[in-house]
Structure formats: C-alpha cells, structure tokens
Design a protein around this motif. Structure first.
Motif: not given
Length: 626
Positions: A329-349
C-alpha cells in the motif's frame, strides 16, 4: 482527453556508460484521467507527454554540497505533442539534447514558492532526451552532513528525502505520485564512502574511476512514483538479517541495528501470507543519522529509518512493519494525488498492525492500535469533529497528516470486523493484485470496494457508511475501537498514581514505548515542582534512552515551567531530528511565552545546522510570531 498507448513490457539497456546487461523493464500504467485524479501539485501534462524512465548519471560533490551530471528521460507522447513539461525547484539546467545529439529548446516558467516552476522542453520529435544539470543550491530533498554530525566522525554523509514533492530539487522529471516511472542510476562518490539507493544494487564494490572516486550502479525495473527515488552516501556497513533482508548503518551502530530489527524476515513472511508476494526482490534497511526527519521512509528495496527506533527492546519495530507494509500500500498501489494520501498511510497503518499481530500476537497488536486510536480521538477533539482537517480525502496541508493514518486504519478495521476477517483479507489480496503498480484515487477504491466486496448488498452498504468515512469529517458512529489489556493495566496504575500514589509504586520494569506513552499522556498537565522532581528522579525521564519517552515527558515539564529539565530539553532538541518528536516539544515551549520562547529560539539556533531542510521549514513555521 485521449490516452497514450502502452506496450506490456520492453527490453532495455541502462543509460549508456553504466555497462549494464539488458534487463526487462515494465512500462508504467497509464496516468489516470478522471477529474479527481488531477494532481494540482505538478506542472506536468502527462496525458500529452509523460516520462516513463529516468536514467541518472550523477557525481556527489561533498565539498560544494551538490550532485551534478545527467538525467536521460524516455518520453511517451502523443504524435502531435510539441513539448514535455517537467517539475523543477531551483535546479541549474545546463543543456538539453535529443538522443541524436540535437540541442533542444527549453525554458523555466514562473516559480511558485511551494511547487517550484515548470520546465518545458520542446520535443521536436524526440522521444528520449538528456538533461545536463546541477542540483538546486540548498536542495530541500538533500541533506549534506559534515563528518562531525555522524556517529563515527570519519566521513561526511548525504541522504535524500523526496516525499512529497521535493525530489524536483535534484531530479528533473514529472514529480507526481500518479506518473509512475522506472529508473536506473550510476552514482560516483569519493573513496571511503558507499552509496545505497531505493533500487537493486548492480555493483556492490563499485568501479574505480581513476580520480579517487568510485561509481556504483542501481536499477528499479518496477515503475514507481518519483518521490520514491532515494539516495544515501556514507561510511556504511551491512549486516545480513535473512535470505532477502539486511541492514546498513554506520559501523558504530550496525550491530545494535541488526539486533533491533532482527525480526524483519518474519515480518516479510507474515505480510506475504496476508496479501500476496513481495514484489521488490530485497528488503534492506538503512539507519540514518539523527537528523533524518521521519520515523521511516518506505523507499523500495531500502527503507530509511531513524536511529530513535533503536531502544534495545524491539518495541518500536512497528515502524519497520509500517514501512514494509508500504511495499503493498503506497509503493505497489499508489495514491494518484496527495489528496488521496490516506490510501497510502491509512492502508499501511492497518496492514502494519496485522503484521505485528502475526509476528508478536494479538495483544501486542492491540496495544499499538489502542494507542493510535487514542491519538486519533485527541486530534478530532482538538480540531473539532466538523473540521475538514479530520477528513480522509483532503488536501494534506489542511490539517494534521496523522489523521490519514489513524482514521484510515480505523475505517479498514471497521470493514474487517463488519464483513469478517476472511472475506476482508481475500478482498484486500485481490485488490493489490488488480491494481499492482498503478495509481489509485479515493473514488477508484470505493468503486472497487462496491464492485468486489459490497456487491450490491444495500444493507451492508448502509452499515459500512463508506462515503461518510471517505469524504466527511469526524468519526462515524460505526467505528470499531481496539482495546488493549496491557494498556488497561497501565490505566489502572495511572489512576492510582494520579490519586496521590507514590512514584516508587509505579512498576515500569519491562515497559514498552507504548506503555510509557500511555502513562505519560495520562498524567494531568498541571503538576507541582515536587511531584515533577519525583517523577523525573524516580523514573529517569529527562535522561531516558528512549526518545519517545523524553518527548512525552518534556511536554509535561514545559507545561509547568520545570527549570531542572531545561538542560535536557536543549540537548534533546539538538540531538534529535525527527519531526514527530520535535514538533510537540517546540509547540509546548512556544505556548509558555516569555519562559519557553527563548528556550525554543536558542535551541533552534544551535540545532538548525544539523536539521534536515524539511525539519527547518516546520520549526521555522512554528517560530514565526503569530
């Protein structure tokens, strides 16, 4: 707008001069063109012309604190595209040429304080171009440390930190998470230091250049968002931890690092069992000097870590699990914009916690999750439940970024406990497979969730409150709160102490970082000088070997203007560079006006040369008079 066509894969040769063998390189997925995928933090126009590969050939100049050389870019463009637009933040561009040697016209537009400036290059039919350049003076992504700022004091040190949009200070490319690119590099460094990068090493011992320097080669054949290109150079040693993992650090701390992070191979196995294969080859870690501004950075193949994690009890290895989880979550599937950053950090947490549970058991995972939930509630209480700062899909500059971590994880945990773990895990594994090496938006994730998990079940849709979680502020009423028996026991100890109990009755033997934080955060902010002295002397708080404990303690000491702690506070602000730990201490000092501001300003004046540029920006923003 029309999209650009892509082949599935190609064979390529790394940038001329590196001597690499041919290797397969994946072509990045198309850039998303839906309205919510528009990245406002880039000047690029990727639907017209986009970068697919970057080949760096750079020299690290420690004397002048710059990197210089060339970046060769592969461009995929529409037939009628006249130019390609890159992101630039102060780089010194010397020339741009096509593959056939033709000189290409280029121009740098008006500079914005946050975004930098557009670098527009006339293509004139070219589909590969080489930019000769020098990194920006005082490039925000690069920190050059004198040898005195390292553990060994023998060699200087350089490391980069590109997230979110500062790699444009040293790499000319389209600096947007939605524009994935492969890359390769040849890095030339002075003898006595070695470089590591966020890609696979192709020359571990380097090749002598005949002028007191060596060149090392790296490659990343998986397309990644540009912020994940990372470089570090220093006096480093390596310790193997498992068949595909190890740790780099300065010789003085490498053994401590290897002992602290010895469970990493178990973590990789646990992560794969949950959500599918690890697709990056190796998972190595680099422990940086104390000025590194974050707990960890998920650079592929080479996670960067702060030395504040090394406490001798592995109680902070959740950060390693977090950075490892980013490999999905983040490197394999990446947020398209920084408004979607929770797809990176929320998934990862969320994923981090599942790894910790698999390796260390349910209670230890519950302890981490419980503490995160407590911090999330504190953020919501401070900002207000109707504040846009508590939304998941939001501009990251609107409020506390950690809400994306904790509220995002709570959202996913709530789905898990609503639909059942087996069903949820099967969905997540398939989700990572479906969207591997692709950008994603919040709308895209919700559509995938509805199609592949909810499947038209109206009752389940209403129960999950998906849109409310993603787009509304506050905490929905279906949130699942984790509970830790270990922290409940700390709460009991805390209640007795707050009722007038003695410090000697607080048994801290074997306490983890999380238990310390629960106790210290639960103390009343107002304390007498005598009580503060009892706490400090009895629990050795000001001189604790745990930087987390010190930060939490200093907040209390400062709130009560406890003068005996000031020397330790000054030392702490000088020796620690991690923003998460520094910010609350500076904030507490500034809240104390004429008592605290001089301490904050004096400490910063002393510490500034050793802080990362990102840390400097944060602290200087706090120090500005209101």
């Amino acid at each position: 707008m029309k999209s650009i066509a892509y082949a599935a894969s190609v064979l390529f040769l790394i940038h001329a001069g590196t001597g690499a063998m041919a290797a397969e390189r994946a072509i990045p997925a198309p850039v998303l063109t839906t309205p919510e995928a528009l990245d406002e933090w880039t000047y690029a126009k990727p639907q017209e012309a986009r970068v697919t590969h970057v080949a760096l050939d750079l020299v690290a100049d420690f004397e002048n604190k710059r990197v210089y050389g060339t970046a060769t870019l592969d461009i995929d463009a529409l037939p009628d595209a006249n130019s390609v637009v890159l992101d630039d933040a102060g780089m010194i561009i010397q020339s741009v040429t096509a593959a056939d040697g033709r000189v290409l016209e280029w121009a740098i537009g008006v500079r914005d304080k946050l975004l930098g400036a557009p670098l527009e290059i006339k293509l004139d039919g070219a589909r590969q171009l080489t930019i000769r350049y020098v990194s920006a003076p005082d490039a925000a992504a690069l920190q050059w440390l004198p040898k005195e700022a390292t553990a060994g004091g023998r060699q200087p040190f350089l490391f980069s930190q590109g997230q979110s949009i500062v790699n444009r200070t040293w790499i000319p490319t389209q600096d947007s998470p939605g524009i994935r690119q492969t890359w390769s590099a040849r890095i030339t460094v002075p003898d006595g230091v070695i470089p590591v990068m966020s890609g696979l090493s192709l020359s571990e011992k380097g090749v002598a250049t005949g002028d007191g320097r060596k060149s090392y080669r790296f490659e990343m054949n998986n397309p990644v968002p540009p912020y994940l290109v990372a470089l570090a150079i220093g006096d480093l040693e390596f310790r193997k931890l498992g068949p595909r993992s190890g740790v780099y650090a300065e010789p003085e701390i490498v053994e401590q690092a290897a002992a602290e992070f010895g469970d990493v191979e178990k973590m990789i196995d646990a992560a794969e069992a949950l959500y599918g294969p690890y697709r990056w080859g190796r998972y190595d870690m680099l422990v940086l000097p104390p000025s590194f501004p974050y707990g960890g950075m998920e650079n592929p193949n080479m996670t960067f870590l702060t030395p504040t994690l090394i406490t001798g009890d592995r109680s902070n290895t959740d950060v390693v699990a977090h950075e490892l989880a980013h490999s999905w979550s983040g490197n394999l599937v990446t947020n398209a914009t920084w408004k979607d950053g929770w797809l990176n950090e929320g998934f990862t947490t969320y994923f981090e916690n599942r790894i910790m549970e698999a390796v260390y058991g349910e209670e230890r995972a519950a302890m981490y999750a419980d503490l995160d939930y407590e911090e999330m509630q504190a953020i919501i209480q401070k900002t207000g439940p109707t504040s846009s700062a508590t939304q998941l899909h939001a501009d990251p500059s609107d409020g506390p970024a950690r809400i994306q971590y904790f509220k995002g994880a709570t959202f996913l945990r709530t789905i898990e406990q609503t639909v059942g773990r087996a069903k949820w895990d099967a969905y997540l594994k398939s989700y990572f497979d479906r969207h591997a090496f692709q950008p994603q938006t919040t709308a895209g994730f919700l559509a995938d969730l509805r199609k592949n998990l909810v499947k038209g079940d109206d009752a389940l849709e209403q129960k999950l409150q998906i849109d409310r979680w993603a787009y509304q502020p506050g905490l929905p009423d279906n949130a699942i709160a984790p509970q830790s028996a270990t922290l409940a026991a700390v709460d009991e100890t805390l209640a007795l102490f707050n009722a007038g109990g003695a410090v000697q009755d607080v048994n801290v033997t074997g306490w983890s970082t999380q238990q310390w934080l629960r106790f210290l955060r639960g103390l009343p902010r107002e304390q007498s000088a005598m009580r503060l002295a009892e706490l400090d002397d009895g629990l050795n708080l000001s001189r604790s070997a745990n930087a987390y404990v010190q930060s939490a303690w200093f907040e209390i000491a400062i709130a009560n203007r406890y003068d005996p702690a000031v020397p330790a506070i000054k030392d702490y602000l000088k020796d620690i560079g991690r923003i998460l730990l520094l910010r609350p201490v500076y904030a507490a000092l500034l809240q104390q006006g004429d008592w605290g501001r001089p301490v904050a300003e004096g400490s910063y004046a002393t510490a500034k040369p050793g802080y990362h540029p990102l840390t400097q920006k944060v602290v200087e923003g706090m120090l500005k008079p209101e």
